[in-house]
Design an enzyme around this catalytic site. Sequence first.
Site, short mmCIF file in Angstrom:
data_model
loop_
_atom_site.label_atom_id
_atom_site.label_comp_id
_atom_site.label_asym_id
_atom_site.label_seq_id
_atom_site.Cartn_x
_atom_site.Cartn_y
_atom_site.Cartn_z
N LYS A 113 92.54 -71.05 24.09
CA LYS A 113 93.99 -71.19 23.99
C LYS A 113 94.70 -70.44 25.10
O LYS A 113 95.76 -70.87 25.56
CB LYS A 113 94.49 -70.71 22.62
CG LYS A 113 94.22 -71.72 21.52
CD LYS A 113 95.08 -71.47 20.30
CE LYS A 113 94.77 -72.50 19.21
NZ LYS A 113 95.34 -72.12 17.91
N LYS A 203 86.42 -83.57 18.81
CA LYS A 203 86.94 -83.59 17.45
C LYS A 203 88.27 -84.35 17.41
O LYS A 203 89.07 -84.22 18.34
CB LYS A 203 87.16 -82.12 17.03
CG LYS A 203 87.45 -81.90 15.57
CD LYS A 203 87.39 -80.40 15.27
CE LYS A 203 88.20 -80.07 14.04
NZ LYS A 203 88.19 -78.65 13.71
N LYS A 206 94.98 -83.28 16.04
CA LYS A 206 96.37 -83.64 15.82
C LYS A 206 97.20 -83.35 17.06
O LYS A 206 98.27 -83.88 17.23
CB LYS A 206 96.96 -82.93 14.60
CG LYS A 206 96.59 -81.48 14.43
CD LYS A 206 96.98 -80.98 13.03
CE LYS A 206 96.29 -79.66 12.74
NZ LYS A 206 96.51 -79.17 11.40
#
Length: 337
Positions: A113, A203, A206
């Site tokens: 991140k 994966k 969203k």
Amino acid sequence: MKTVLSGIQPSGDMTLGNYLGAIKNHVKASKDPSTQSYYCVVDLHAITVRQDPKLLRERTYAVAAWYLAAGLDTDQSTLFVQSHVRAHTELAWLLSTFTQIGELERMTQYKDKSQRHKHNINAGLLTYPVLMAADILLYNATHVPVGDDQKQHLELTRDVAIRFNNHYKKELKKAKQRGFIIPEPAIPEIAARVMDLQYPENKMSKSAESAGTVLLADTPKQIEKAFKRAVTDNEANVAWDRANQPGVTNLLGIYCAVKGLTPDQAVAEFAGKGYGDFKGTVADAVVAELEPIQQRFAELIEDKAELDKILAKGAEKANQQAQPIVEMVKDIMGFVK
Ligand code: TRP
């Protein structure tokens, strides 16, 4: 008694991956009389990357509404919003003094991140796992359902809890307290990871704007289209082989999760069938599964007063469990009552 706690971020629109990998299993667990379960919408975690306030509010309601629409039993389990229970932030501070900066800097999610949000490497991004440890330890969770990407955070939670229990061994004994319960990872049954339909090595996410993401709110037409376009291979054989046929295996995993089948059963069902048929059948199964849930969601999300009521009840139940734990910790640490 088994106690399960799970946190879900309101940081994007919910996907088929969230549903099959998490919500569907959670709904089942919520009805299991031998399990006590807590489902926490982790809005405080979501703000470690910038959130639009209006969207954050809407998505927090949406996560709760999807759980309810999917049939979560809120009498037996507890559904609540993290920021509604003050003990989370309070315990996170206390635990941060039992967590080394070096440990936090080694977390893969932090490294990822901070690469992706170079302009905003805030302290919360680093201390994120401490708040997650608080989420877990406040509820005496014995089992935490986590995907691969969260295993490291759970490991840290265990280390911090053990460290606290050891450091205050004498005080705990004197106060006749057992300290923190050390949680175990619980690996969900199947389709723990639903992959992107276009990039089956990733994966389903969203946050990724991919044509291979299926949103829970997608219309039947959109869902059919996404499955029709799903990446397969040239083997012309529906087989469970994640290494060599990742796209096909992902579709099989989705089918298994929806229908409650084992991989062998699903493979047998598609023996001799072409990929076109196969994809169509998987799409139909997904549409049929989601339709009633989408209908209930649409009603729930329109009634914010009702959602507020349900979440207030959840917060009250959660608070009853969490507050004594934070009080115990403060007492053990030597805070004046
Ligand atoms: N970090 C988790 C994720 O990104 C969300 C989370 C927060 C969580 N608190 C938790 C998961 C506690 C399990 C238990 O998916």
